[in-house]
Design an enzyme around this catalytic site. Structure first.
Site, PDB file in Angstrom:
ATOM      1  N   GLU A  89      44.077  39.669  34.111  1.00  0.00           N
ATOM      2  CA  GLU A  89      42.791  39.170  33.173  1.00  0.00           C
ATOM      3  C   GLU A  89      42.257  37.890  33.508  1.00  0.00           C
ATOM      4  O   GLU A  89      41.163  37.728  33.512  1.00  0.00           O
ATOM      5  CB  GLU A  89      43.429  39.161  31.839  1.00  0.00           C
ATOM      6  CG  GLU A  89      43.798  40.640  31.328  1.00  0.00           C
ATOM      7  CD  GLU A  89      42.819  41.685  31.320  1.00  0.00           C
ATOM      8  OE1 GLU A  89      41.659  41.428  31.193  1.00  0.00           O
ATOM      9  OE2 GLU A  89      43.072  42.589  31.396  1.00  0.00           O
TER      10      GLU A  89
ATOM     11  N   ASP B 200      42.815  42.628  40.566  1.00  0.00           N
ATOM     12  CA  ASP B 200      44.005  43.108  40.906  1.00  0.00           C
ATOM     13  C   ASP B 200      44.613  42.074  42.252  1.00  0.00           C
ATOM     14  O   ASP B 200      45.574  41.490  42.277  1.00  0.00           O
ATOM     15  CB  ASP B 200      44.222  44.129  41.434  1.00  0.00           C
ATOM     16  CG  ASP B 200      44.191  45.414  40.276  1.00  0.00           C
ATOM     17  OD1 ASP B 200      44.730  44.939  39.148  1.00  0.00           O
ATOM     18  OD2 ASP B 200      44.097  46.633  40.399  1.00  0.00           O
TER      19      ASP B 200
END
Length: 416
Positions: free
Chosen positions: A277, A358
């Protein structure tokens, strides 16, 4: 009218495409439910894999019924004459065009919301309950619904009033002034959401786990991120699904974890999810998406400014009397029919951001821990591991599970 046939053709094509994609998804997921994909063997059981398949099929079948309802509602409002009838009714009830316009827009939104209620009830109390996700009671659902109506009245009515006033007073350039107001309204909601809106529906308490808090604060310092606080939300009151997110901006910026996520994941896995995040924030994904949204809204409002002056636009959709409010209603009812084929572009852009986040998480936490966290979340949320490729391209903002896990495993080897 030419545009009538263009609208009907676009409706048939987009609806057929949506139905075909849904049927492909049902068939593909059902076919692949008997074998766990290689990447998840030993991590997700066959029973959980079948549960995810059955859950996905149930939701997709409901989407087919919802599609039929949406088509019926759209045709009834436009070519069926319901909008024309509502317009005449409110013209007889009120004297001023501004009041008539507000009443028209509010009544259309109310009608569409009423049509959605049975679908939402079935989704919540039948599908979600059948698979063990729903924890809402009918009373809680009703209270939430009333709160949503109150918010819509408090925030939506002033916005509609302002937009209709600008459309009448600002001449041909009204669309630019409405765009400025729309941007300001969205930024205001973003600022108010963490402290005023979200607490109406959930409780937020500071993260109590000192060891986890210290771990997260170290990650935040490492990434150069400052937040107003770390909070845990009682998501388990309504659903067993888990999640985490950022909300707000500036001094209202905060990090929120669902209590279900905290209970399910190990501290290192929570850290990896948060690192993902953080990647969205540090790579400016939120700002980029907001910028694209504002740019698209500017183009659409310009287009509306042009269509609103064309008599054929109203007549083709069975409306006799043009007005600013009717232009708004018709435009936003018809727009999705023409824009659905563009969905893959939005999905592709979103997936690009997910892969980038990611990669950021792998560099600042652990790719292996993020893999473990995702596997648990796929399992707990009954997310299908074998979506149909085309259906996923149109509907999924995140990469398919297998592709995402493979990407993270490659990153784990690269980091090492």
């Amino acid at each position: 009218m030419t545009f009538t046939w263009i609208f009907l053709l676009a409706l048939v094509l987009s609806s057929t495409l949506r139905a075909w994609l849904a049927l492909r998804q049902i068939r593909h997921v059902a076919t692949h439910q008997i074998v766990v994909p290689d990447a998840f063997v030993g991590k997700i059981s066959l029973d959980d894999h079948r549960k995810a398949a059955t859950y996905t099929i149930a939701k997709t079948r409901l989407s087919l019924f919802q599609l039929a309802v949406e088509i019926a509602a759209l045709l009834a409002l436009t070519l069926g004459g319901a909008l024309q009838w509502l317009d005449q009714y409110w013209r007889g009830m009120f004297d001023t065009p501004l009041t008539q316009g507000i009443a028209l827009i509010a009544s259309v939104i109310a009608l569409l919301s009423v049509v959605e209620i049975p679908l939402n009830l079935y989704r919540t109390f039948v599908i979600e309950a059948r698979f063990g996700f729903n924890r809402m009671t009918p009373a809680m659902y009703a209270i939430d619904f009333l709160k949503q109506i109150l918010l819509a009245v408090m925030l939506g009515l002033p916005l509609v009033f302002c937009v209709l006033w600008l459309m009448r007073q600002m001449g041909d350039a009204w669309w630019f002034y409405v765009w400025l107001v729309w941007m300001g309204f969205n930024l205001l909601v973003l600022a108010l959401y963490p402290t005023l809106i979200a607490p109406l529906f959930n409780k937020f308490v500071p993260l109590q786990d000192e060891a986890l808090r210290e771990r997260i604060e170290q990650l935040l310092a490492k990434c150069g991120f400052q937040a107003k606080g770390l909070f845990v939300m009682d998501g388990s009151r309504r659903s067993s699904h888990g999640n985490a997110y950022f909300t707000g901006f500036g001094k209202t910026r905060r990090i929120v974890f669902f209590d279900t996520l905290i209970a399910r994941l190990e501290p290192a896995e929570v850290e990896a999810v948060l690192a993902h995040e953080l990647g969205h924030f540090k790579l400016h994904h939120v700002i980029k998406r907001v910028a694209w949204t504002f740019a698209a809204s500017l183009a659409l409002l310009w287009l509306l400014g042009h269509l609103g002056k064309q008599p054929w636009f109203y007549q083709s959709l069975n409306v006799a009397t043009p007005s600013t409010a009717m232009a708004l209603v018709l435009f936003f009812l018809v727009l999705p029919v023409f824009t659905f084929p563009l969905q893959p572009l939005l999905s592709l852009y979103s997936r690009k951001h997910e892969f980038e986040a990611d990669r950021y998480a792998a560099a600042h936490a652990s790719a292996d821990d993020l893999v473990q966290a995702l596997v648990k979340l796929y399992q707990d949320n009954a997310a299908t591991l074998t979506p149909d490729t085309l259906h996923s391209v149109f509907y999924d903002s995140h990469p398919p599970a297998s592709a995402r896990i493979a990407h993270l495993q490659k990153l784990a080897h690269t980091v090492r």
